[in-house]
Design a protein around this motif. Structure first.
Motif, PDB file in Angstrom:
ATOM      1  N   VAL A   1      12.525 -38.035 -16.037  1.00  0.00           N
ATOM      2  CA  VAL A   1      12.426 -37.001 -17.008  1.00  0.00           C
ATOM      3  C   VAL A   1      12.384 -37.965 -18.402  1.00  0.00           C
ATOM      4  CG1 VAL A   1      13.581 -35.202 -18.360  1.00  0.00           C
ATOM      5  CG2 VAL A   1      13.395 -35.131 -15.800  1.00  0.00           C
TER       6      VAL A   1
ATOM      7  N   PHE B   1      19.738 -32.824 -15.485  1.00  0.00           N
ATOM      8  CA  PHE B   1      18.454 -32.872 -16.005  1.00  0.00           C
ATOM      9  C   PHE B   1      18.169 -34.116 -16.890  1.00  0.00           C
ATOM     10  CE2 PHE B   1      13.796 -31.547 -16.279  1.00  0.00           C
ATOM     11  CZ  PHE B   1      14.015 -31.512 -17.707  1.00  0.00           C
ATOM     12  N   LYS B   2      18.838 -33.558 -18.031  1.00  0.00           N
ATOM     13  CA  LYS B   2      18.601 -34.649 -19.242  1.00  0.00           C
ATOM     14  C   LYS B   2      18.868 -36.048 -19.186  1.00  0.00           C
ATOM     15  CE  LYS B   2      22.756 -33.173 -21.476  1.00  0.00           C
ATOM     16  NZ  LYS B   2      23.646 -33.973 -22.380  1.00  0.00           N
TER      17      LYS B   2
ATOM     18  N   SER C   1       9.310 -39.881 -18.889  1.00  0.00           N
ATOM     19  CA  SER C   1       8.245 -38.962 -19.593  1.00  0.00           C
ATOM     20  C   SER C   1       8.291 -38.631 -20.873  1.00  0.00           C
ATOM     21  CB  SER C   1       8.236 -37.640 -18.554  1.00  0.00           C
ATOM     22  OG  SER C   1       8.048 -38.101 -17.161  1.00  0.00           O
TER      23      SER C   1
ATOM     24  N   THR D   1      12.570 -29.821 -22.696  1.00  0.00           N
ATOM     25  CA  THR D   1      11.746 -29.293 -21.842  1.00  0.00           C
ATOM     26  C   THR D   1      10.771 -28.607 -22.392  1.00  0.00           C
ATOM     27  OG1 THR D   1      13.401 -27.286 -21.711  1.00  0.00           O
ATOM     28  CG2 THR D   1      13.326 -28.581 -19.849  1.00  0.00           C
TER      29      THR D   1
END
Lengths: 190, 187
Positions: free
Chosen positions: A107, A101-102, A110, B61
């Motif tokens: 991502v 994910f990272k 954003s 997150t």
């Protein structure tokens, strides 16, 4: 009933957009909660101070405070679940499917926009809180002779002193709160 | 009860994160050393390298770092229910304490001396937020892109009525567009 739904969705939104730590929640909570008339800036600042001094995640404390103020225990349960749920859902999804994910380009992109935005918003919060608490009358501000009536000098002095103490001694937030309460009692009793 | 059973591990997770929830003051970042001690050193559930990854993701997150970390660690160790009980554990102490405080707060604040104290504390809150701004700023490079966004969001937030969420969505859009265009230019 509608109130609970509104509380839930508002705090779900707040939880969803709080990135980079508990403090990032402050600007969003401030705008949402004051625009709905749920709390005043003064009340929010008090909540911040207490949430800083009590155990547990800052954002959870703040949500509980606002929730219980608006709609009792049930309100606080609704707001707390609201603010926690986005994290919970997103993390479960991430943990399951996107370990990289990272590293993901979208991502990262954003986040590159969000991180400075959060800083800008926090600056705006500081500005708003300062003006609200320490500038007593904006018209009088322009007259040099009336300057001292237009500004809460005691508050500003405490601000300057506590800023130096905080940075010089690298105080723990709780100690800072205690120091400021002492300064407040002294300054405003005179 | 079987030590390896999900239920046993989940209750264990609840207890550990309840402790973490009670003993950390001052917000998510303050929890990090505590989490590391309990989860990595005392229980050996996760390694040091993994915990750094988890913190990085928890920070990137949405949501509260403490909750993100609890959910992540809990999920890794014991699936969905592990995540659930860890999160529940870390949230419960603050929830209960704040509930108790809130019932006394009106009477508490009407005491004159206390209200003077809180006048002082308001200045302290500003100092704390400035501290957070400084900490966050250190993590970001000083470049034109960042400075422009900081200034723009400050102005839009402080001087207009534009909803903060729209400002954040705008920031995401700007970040995405800028990087997509940059990538196109490079290829």
């Amino acid at each position: 009933m509608m109130l609970y739904i509104e509380l839930f969705f508002t705090f779900f939104k707040i939880g969803l957009f709080t990135i980079g730590g508990g403090y990032a929640m402050i600007p969003l909570l401030q705008s949402e909660v004051t625009s709905k008339g749920w709390a005043t800036i003064d009340e929010i600042v008090n909540f911040i101070a207490i949430s800083e001094s009590t155990p547990g995640p800052f954002a959870v404390n703040m949500s509980t405070f606002v929730g219980v103020k608006i709609a009792g225990v049930l309100g606080s349960i609704v707001t707390t679940i609201g603010v926690v749920l986005p994290s919970f859902i997103i993390i479960i999804i991430i943990a399951k499917y996107f370990y990289s994910f990272k590293e993901n380009f979208y991502v990262q992109s954003s986040l590159s926009g969000l991180r400075p935005a959060v800083i800008g918003l926090l600056c705006s919060s500081v500005f708003t809180i300062f003006v609200h608490n320490f500038i007593l009358s904006s018209e009088q501000l322009l007259h040099i002779s009336k300057f001292f009536e237009a500004v809460d000098i005691r508050g500003v002095i405490i601000l300057i002193i506590s800023y130096f103490i905080y940075n010089k001694f690298k105080l723990h937030p709780i100690k800072l709160v205690l120091v400021c309460s002492l300064l407040g009692i002294i300054a405003y009793s005179i | 009860m079987n030590k390896d059973s999900i239920l046993y591990k989940s209750l264990d997770l609840f207890k550990v994160f309840f402790k973490i929830g009670i003993f950390t003051f001052g917000g998510g970042y303050a929890m990090i050393p505590f989490i590391q001690k309990e989860i990595v050193e005392n229980h050996g559930w996760i390694t040091d390298e993994e915990i750094l990854d988890i913190f990085a993701i928890a920070e990137a997150t949405p949501g509260v770092i403490a909750v993100n970390t609890a959910t992540f660690v809990g999920y890794k160790i014991s699936g969905f229910w592990g995540g659930f009980f860890a999160t529940f554990g870390v949230v419960l102490p603050s929830f209960t304490i704040i509930l108790l405080i809130s019932y006394f707060i009106k009477d508490f604040l009407s005491i004159k001396l206390i209200s003077y104290a809180f006048n002082g504390i308001r200045a302290g809150v500003i100092v704390l937020i400035i501290g957070a701004i400084k900490k966050l700023s250190k993590k970001n490079d000083v470049n034109v892109f960042n400075i422009i966004i900081v200034i723009l969001t400050f102005i839009l937030s402080a001087f207009t009525d534009i909803n903060t969420i729209f400002i954040l969505i705008g920031a995401i859009t700007v970040g995405l567009s800028y990087n997509i265009l940059k990538r196109k230019k490079e290829s």
